[in-house]
Design an enzyme around this catalytic site. Structure first.
Site, PDB file in Angstrom:
ATOM      1  N   GLY A  13     104.404 115.217  64.119  1.00  0.00           N
ATOM      2  CA  GLY A  13     103.253 114.434  63.678  1.00  0.00           C
ATOM      3  C   GLY A  13     102.677 114.798  62.326  1.00  0.00           C
ATOM      4  CB  SER A  14     103.831 116.674  59.348  1.00  0.00           C
ATOM      5  OG  SER A  14     105.015 116.053  58.938  1.00  0.00           O
ATOM      6  CG  ASN A 109     110.793 104.022  60.262  1.00  0.00           C
ATOM      7  OD1 ASN A 109     110.256 104.829  61.016  1.00  0.00           O
ATOM      8  ND2 ASN A 109     112.014 104.209  59.783  1.00  0.00           N
ATOM      9  CG  HIS A 111     115.178 106.746  56.675  1.00  0.00           C
ATOM     10  ND1 HIS A 111     115.686 106.927  57.940  1.00  0.00           N
ATOM     11  CD2 HIS A 111     116.168 107.085  55.809  1.00  0.00           C
ATOM     12  CE1 HIS A 111     116.939 107.358  57.839  1.00  0.00           C
ATOM     13  NE2 HIS A 111     117.259 107.458  56.566  1.00  0.00           N
ATOM     14  CG  ASP A 153     117.005 103.543  59.010  1.00  0.00           C
ATOM     15  OD1 ASP A 153     115.824 103.560  59.421  1.00  0.00           O
ATOM     16  OD2 ASP A 153     117.830 104.426  59.254  1.00  0.00           O
ATOM     17  CD  GLU A 182     109.669 112.047  55.665  1.00  0.00           C
ATOM     18  OE1 GLU A 182     109.145 111.576  56.680  1.00  0.00           O
ATOM     19  OE2 GLU A 182     110.588 112.870  55.709  1.00  0.00           O
TER      20      GLU A 182
HETATM   21  C1  GRF Z   1     110.196 112.768  59.287  1.00  0.00           C
HETATM   22  O1  GRF Z   1     111.120 113.384  58.432  1.00  0.00           O
HETATM   23  C2  GRF Z   1     110.549 111.321  59.457  1.00  0.00           C
HETATM   24  O2  GRF Z   1     110.993 110.703  58.305  1.00  0.00           O
HETATM   25  C3  GRF Z   1     111.661 111.419  60.441  1.00  0.00           C
HETATM   26  O3  GRF Z   1     111.247 112.406  61.346  1.00  0.00           O
HETATM   27  C4  GRF Z   1     110.359 113.290  60.698  1.00  0.00           C
HETATM   28  C5  GRF Z   1     109.073 113.282  61.459  1.00  0.00           C
HETATM   29  O4  GRF Z   1     108.175 114.229  60.997  1.00  0.00           O
HETATM   30  N1  GRF Z   1     111.985 110.151  60.990  1.00  0.00           N
HETATM   31  P1  GRF Z   1     106.694 114.264  61.553  1.00  0.00           P
HETATM   32  O5  GRF Z   1     106.736 114.114  63.053  1.00  0.00           O
HETATM   33  O6  GRF Z   1     105.908 113.168  60.895  1.00  0.00           O
HETATM   34  O7  GRF Z   1     106.184 115.624  61.156  1.00  0.00           O
END
Ligand code: GRF
Length: 201
Positions: A13-14, A109, A111, A153, A182
């Site tokens: 969940g970052s 989403n 990615h 994707d 991200e």
């Molecule tokens: C992220 O790298 C996202 O792109 C991928 O899984 C990871 C999830 O990270 N699909 P978090 O749970 O948001 O920390």
């Protein structure tokens, strides 16, 4: 107008935290109205709880099938009336029962690569970064894209942010560099959906 957003998560969940922080600081004119997970007891749900955001877990074990779990999750999400649904580290492919219930609500989403490169079935988590390194790519990055039924994707790119691949990178080192981007990209992408309060001239 503050944009009501629902977020789907599966684990750490970052990215969710980046969204919650941007909303709390006023950097993003949005509000997380619901967090849904397909796994129970994950840190992402604790983050939702700490932020006082309603949340729920919709597991195959509880609902008997993936389709039933996804239908229940979509119904719970739509009861909170979001104007955008964000998949932030959500690890299941969603079936038609989910999208039908979402109606026309846009879905995005995040990615961890520069789509259309290094996307598609099986490309998730550390595998993405392993593939980038194995291909000898000189850069990678984060992509936020639209999600449509029955595609993985492939939706239109909303925001893309690039990082260099450095010599000596391990998949974990590259993944950490991408993850920072991200967190920025997901907030930028949500901002694109915030309606302007005054008409542009
Ligand atoms: C992220 O790298 C996202 O792109 C991928 O899984 C990871 C999830 O990270 N699909 P978090 O749970 O948001 O920390």
């Amino acid at each position: 107008m503050t944009l009501p957003v629902a977020v789907l998560v599966s684990g750490r969940g970052s990215n969710l935290q980046a969204i919650l922080d941007a909303c709390a600081s006023g950097a993003l004119d949005a509000r997380v109205v619901y967090v849904a997970s397909n796994h129970a007891g994950v840190p992402a749900l604790d983050r939702a709880a700490s932020a006082g955001v309603p949340h729920g877990a919709f597991t195959v074990a509880d609902f008997g099938s993936r389709a039933a779990a996804q239908a229940a999750m979509a119904e719970a999400v739509m009861r909170t009336d979001p104007r955008l649904v964000v998949h932030a580290g959500f690890d299941h492919i969603l079936g038609p029962e989910y999208f039908v219930r979402l109606g026309g609500t846009p879905v995005i989403n995040v990615h961890p690569a520069l789509l259309p490169l290094f996307g598609g079935r099986g490309m998730y988590g550390v595998r993405v970064h392993e593939s980038v390194l194995a291909a000898g790519a000189t850069e990678s990055g984060a992509t936020v894209h639209r999600v449509h039924p029955d595609t993985i994707d492939l939706g239109e790119v909303v925001v893309q942010r690039r990082v260099p691949v450095l010599s000596g990178d391990t998949p974990e080192m590259l993944g950490a560099r991408v993850l920072e981007q991200e967190h920025i990209a997901i907030v930028e992408a949500i901002r694109r959906f915030v309606p302007a309060t005054t008409p542009l001239r």
